[in-house]
Each structure stands twice: as C-alpha cells, then as structure tokens.
Scaffold this active site. Structure first.
Site, PDB file in Angstrom:
ATOM      1  CB  SER A 135       1.848  -4.981   3.668  1.00  0.00           C
ATOM      2  OG  SER A 135       2.746  -4.491   2.759  1.00  0.00           O
ATOM      3  CE  LYS A 161       1.842  -1.590   1.844  1.00  0.00           C
ATOM      4  NZ  LYS A 161       2.378  -0.485   2.727  1.00  0.00           N
ATOM      5  CE  LYS A 163       5.360  -2.945   0.761  1.00  0.00           C
ATOM      6  NZ  LYS A 163       5.671  -1.630   1.024  1.00  0.00           N
ATOM      7  CG  ASP A 188       4.007   1.233  -0.553  1.00  0.00           C
ATOM      8  OD1 ASP A 188       4.471   1.860  -0.958  1.00  0.00           O
ATOM      9  OD2 ASP A 188       4.239   0.418   0.881  1.00  0.00           O
ATOM     10  CD  GLU A 213       2.126   3.006   1.357  1.00  0.00           C
ATOM     11  OE1 GLU A 213       1.311   2.047   1.644  1.00  0.00           O
ATOM     12  OE2 GLU A 213       2.966   3.105   2.358  1.00  0.00           O
ATOM     13  CG  ASP A 238       5.662   4.813   3.953  1.00  0.00           C
ATOM     14  OD1 ASP A 238       6.389   5.221   4.903  1.00  0.00           O
ATOM     15  OD2 ASP A 238       5.960   3.432   3.865  1.00  0.00           O
ATOM     16  CE  LYS A 262       5.821   2.386   7.110  1.00  0.00           C
ATOM     17  NZ  LYS A 262       6.882   1.971   5.920  1.00  0.00           N
ATOM     18  N   GLY A 290       3.547  -0.233   8.777  1.00  0.00           N
ATOM     19  CA  GLY A 290       4.388  -1.089   9.527  1.00  0.00           C
ATOM     20  C   GLY A 290       5.656  -1.267   8.699  1.00  0.00           C
TER      21      GLY A 290
HETATM   22  O1  OSB Z   1       6.608   0.526   2.755  1.00  0.00           O
HETATM   23  O2  OSB Z   1       4.949   0.270   4.214  1.00  0.00           O
HETATM   24  C1  OSB Z   1       6.234   0.031   3.665  1.00  0.00           C
HETATM   25  C2  OSB Z   1       7.531  -2.868   5.241  1.00  0.00           C
HETATM   26  C3  OSB Z   1       9.055  -2.493   5.529  1.00  0.00           C
HETATM   27  C4  OSB Z   1       9.263  -1.442   4.995  1.00  0.00           C
HETATM   28  C5  OSB Z   1       8.233  -0.571   4.143  1.00  0.00           C
HETATM   29  C6  OSB Z   1       6.919  -1.110   4.254  1.00  0.00           C
HETATM   30  C7  OSB Z   1       6.661  -2.264   4.651  1.00  0.00           C
HETATM   31  C8  OSB Z   1       5.563  -2.953   4.569  1.00  0.00           C
HETATM   32  C9  OSB Z   1       5.195  -3.929   5.536  1.00  0.00           C
HETATM   33  O3  OSB Z   1       4.744  -2.796   3.611  1.00  0.00           O
HETATM   34  C10 OSB Z   1       4.016  -3.652   6.341  1.00  0.00           C
HETATM   35  C11 OSB Z   1       3.789  -4.620   7.575  1.00  0.00           C
HETATM   36  O4  OSB Z   1       4.689  -4.169   8.664  1.00  0.00           O
HETATM   37  O5  OSB Z   1       2.976  -5.441   7.596  1.00  0.00           O
HETATM   38 MG    MG Z   2       4.868   2.049   2.161  1.00  0.00          MG
END
Ligand code: OSB
Ligand code: MG
Length: 372
Positions: A135, A161, A163, A188, A213, A238, A262, A290
């Site tokens: 991510s 992925k 953001k 995401d 996402e 999510d 999660k 994650g």
């Molecule tokens: O939206 O998936 C998410 C990290 C913290 C809070 C929300 C998210 C995330 C990530 C990181 O996208 C995923 C990872 O742990 O590598």
């Molecule tokens: Mg997410």
C-alpha cells in the site's frame, strides 16, 4: 483459561518512511499491545487504533479507556473458554471493535500456545504462503509516486495499491498505469469523496484496476450501491464493513463486489472468519487489509489471509517496508512470487523482543486479578 493479569503497552514506532492518506500523514505509528498472562503462559494481541481518529473514531486514547474500564474488568480473573466466550462477555460494550480485537487476538495466541496449534491451524487456513502487495501512500508528485512504485516492483511486489484523495486521483493512477502497464493496481480513497465528487473518478474505469477501495463515507452503504452502478470496476469496502451484518447487507444491496477484511475493524478474528465464510459461499473475493501492524498484528494477518477465500493479495508487506526495528524477534520477508510465509509456531508464532517493546513504549498499565 484463567485470566491472571493484563498489561497494556501504548506504543509509538517510527516508520521507515512517512505514510500519507486522504486523512493525514504520519511519521510514526501508534497502537496498543495487549499482553495477557494465563496459567503461566503469555499471549499477545495488537489493537490497531491509531493516535488520531482519521481512519476510525477509535484512537489509542479511546481504546485505552475502553480496555481499562470495560473490557479488562469483564474478563479479569475469569475462566474463559475461547474467543467466542470473550465476545459474549463484552457484548454489552457497543462498538470499539479495535479495542475488543486486541484482547481477542491475545486469547487466540494463548489458546494456540496451550494446544500447540498455530493460529493458521486453529482458523482453518489452507495456504502456507499468502499473496501480498504493498500500500503506497500519497507522494509529493505523480513522478515521485512512479519512482516509489518502481522501487517496490524492484523489490518483488506484484500488486500495488495507491492512496488517492480529491485532486490527487485520476492523474496519479493514469501515470502509474502508463509506467507499469501490466501491474495489478488498485486505489484506496479512505472515504474522501461524496457521490457528487466521486463523478470525477470516472476515468479510473479505463485503467483496468483490480478495485476501487472505500470512495465514500464510512457509514454509508447506500451511496456506494448507487456509485457501483456507475462503475464497471469493482468497488471494495474497508471502513464501512464493521460486522458480518454490514457485510451481508452491502452484498445484498450491491454496495461493493469485494471486501477488505481487517480483524481489528470488525472486532476480532472470529468475526473476520465469519465474514470470510459469508463471502466465500457467495463467490465474493476478499483480501486481508492492514494497518501498518507490528510483527504481532502481522502474524495474525498472515494467518487470517491463509483462509481459502482470500483470493486477492493482501496489504501485508515485509517488515522492512514499515519498520527498521520491530517488536518481534521474527521479521517477515517477501518471497519471490510476491508472497509471505504464514507463521507455523504455536499461537501467533512470534516472540516479543522485550528490549524493543520497552524502547517503543510510551505508557504501560499492569492490571492483576485482585486489582480490578
Ligand atoms: O485504508 O487500508 C487502509 C493503513 C492504516 C489505516 C488504513 C489503511 C492503511 C493501509 C496500509 O492502507 C496497509 C498496510 O498495513 O500495509
Ligand atoms: Mg483501506
């Protein structure tokens, strides 16, 4: 098993590089580690609530309060049968799923250690190695993003992925797609759009993304249903999926076609497992999300992702992607083929490095059976 004592550790761990999402930027990540002593064994769980209420209303502060004042008193000195027994005892506590999940994980760890079973075996996992991706946070410019993605591809990640947020969405995704035509790519938004502003995302539909996402608000299934009708790309939820009921209703109304699972967000591994089976029975793909976990939470995520319905790569990257130093002796490495090995020792299959734990602890609370 008797709950003899519970220790909470408020941790802050510096990240290898800053992580920026639509809700903010962090240089270090906070969480609460839960340690439960039971009949001479120690079990660990990770509550992934962050310092700020950006991803969720839960924070390290609210989780500390709920753990100390409600969840721990409900179990202290009690003889718990299993994770489901724990959930029944804390059912009167509304919400606060991450706080609950922290204790639940420690109970699974203890059960596994008692029985000599790995979490993967207890949950019914089938994969020895799970497919993973990375991510990638928002970067200073589209070109900087391409450079960061290139670095991860060189390290062997086969699913990326990125953001997105308003103003940093279509162009970023187009530039990454143009640079890496074949890569498995998804985006995401972390709830950064409304039904109106999400119209600007239409060009994403031409990029062959795996999924989009959580574009809309965390408490909104209906508008995701309306938005999904306008996109051929699958929406994935999510933040909006906080229970199996939300998962069922989202699928019934067509609010998404993929679910990010999660354990922290849904209140624990038991609920995560149930959501996985609901989706699996309907042929709906799921993947393990994650929250920048330590080695403790990462071990749990890997075990969860070893279940048969986790058919898309998880946000579970190698330890070095997050931290120079972790709180577990074990670190996780990326294998060729963009997979990570699922731990097979008893319980979570990791051991806590006490010196590292101490180094990253901002605050600690020790509660014993005769004190609560
Ligand atoms: O939206 O998936 C998410 C990290 C913290 C809070 C929300 C998210 C995330 C990530 C990181 O996208 C995923 C990872 O742990 O590598
Ligand atoms: Mg997410």
């Amino acid at each position: 098993m008797n709950i003899d004592s519970v220790t909470l550790y408020h941790l802050r761990m510096p990240l290898v590089s800053p992580f920026e999402t639509s809700f903010g930027r962090i240089d270090s990540r906070e969480c609460i580690l839960v340690e439960i002593l039971s009949d001479g064994l120690a079990g660990f769980g990770e509550c992934p609530a962050d310092r700020d209420p950006g991803y969720s209303y839960e924070t390290t502060g609210t989780a500390w309060h709920i753990l100390r004042d409600f969840l721990i008193p409900a179990v202290m000195g009690q003889d718990l049968a299993d994770a489901a027994d724990f959930q029944n005892r804390v059912r009167p506590v509304r919400g606060h799923n991450m706080a609950k999940a922290g204790i639940e994980m420690a109970i699974w760890d203890l059960l596994g250690k008692r029985q000599g079973l790995s979490l993967k075996e207890m949950l019914g996992g089938v994969y020895t190695d799970v497919a993973v991706g990375v991510s990638v946070g928002l970067q200073a410019s589209p070109q900087a993003l391409v450079d960061v993605v290139a670095g991860y591809l060189e390290r062997g990640y086969q699913r990326i992925k990125i953001k997105i947020k308003p103003g940093r969405d279509v162009l970023d995704a187009q530039v990454v797609r143009r640079s890496f035509a074949e890569v498995a790519l998804q985006v995401d938004a972390n709830s950064a759009y409304t039904l109106e502003t999400a119209r600007n995302l239409r060009p994403l539909d031409e990029l062959g993304l795996l999924l989009i996402e959580q574009p809309l608000a965390e408490d909104d299934l209906w508008d995701h249903h309306l938005l999904q009708k306008d996109f051929s790309t699958s929406l994935c939820l999510d933040e909006s999926i906080i229970s199996i009921r939300h998962a069922r209703q989202a699928l019934e109304m067509g609010a998404c076609r993929v679910i990010n699972i999660k354990a922290g967000r849904v209140g624990g591994l038991g609920e995560a497992l149930a959501i996985h089976y609901l989706c699996h029975a309907q042929g709906v793909p799921v993947w393990c999300g994650g929250m920048l976990e330590t080695g403790v939470g990462r071990a749990s995520n890997l075990a969860l992702a070893s279940l048969p319905g986790f058919t898309l790569p998880g946000d579970i990257s190698a330890s070095e992607r997050y931290y120079h130093q972790d709180i577990t002796h074990e670190t996780f490495h990326l294998n060729t083929g963009s997979t990570i090995r699922v731990p097979d020792g008893p319980g979570l299959g990791v051991t806590v490095d006490r010196a590292a734990l101490k180094k990253f602890t901002l605050g600690k609370l020790d509660l014993k059976a005769d004190q609560v």
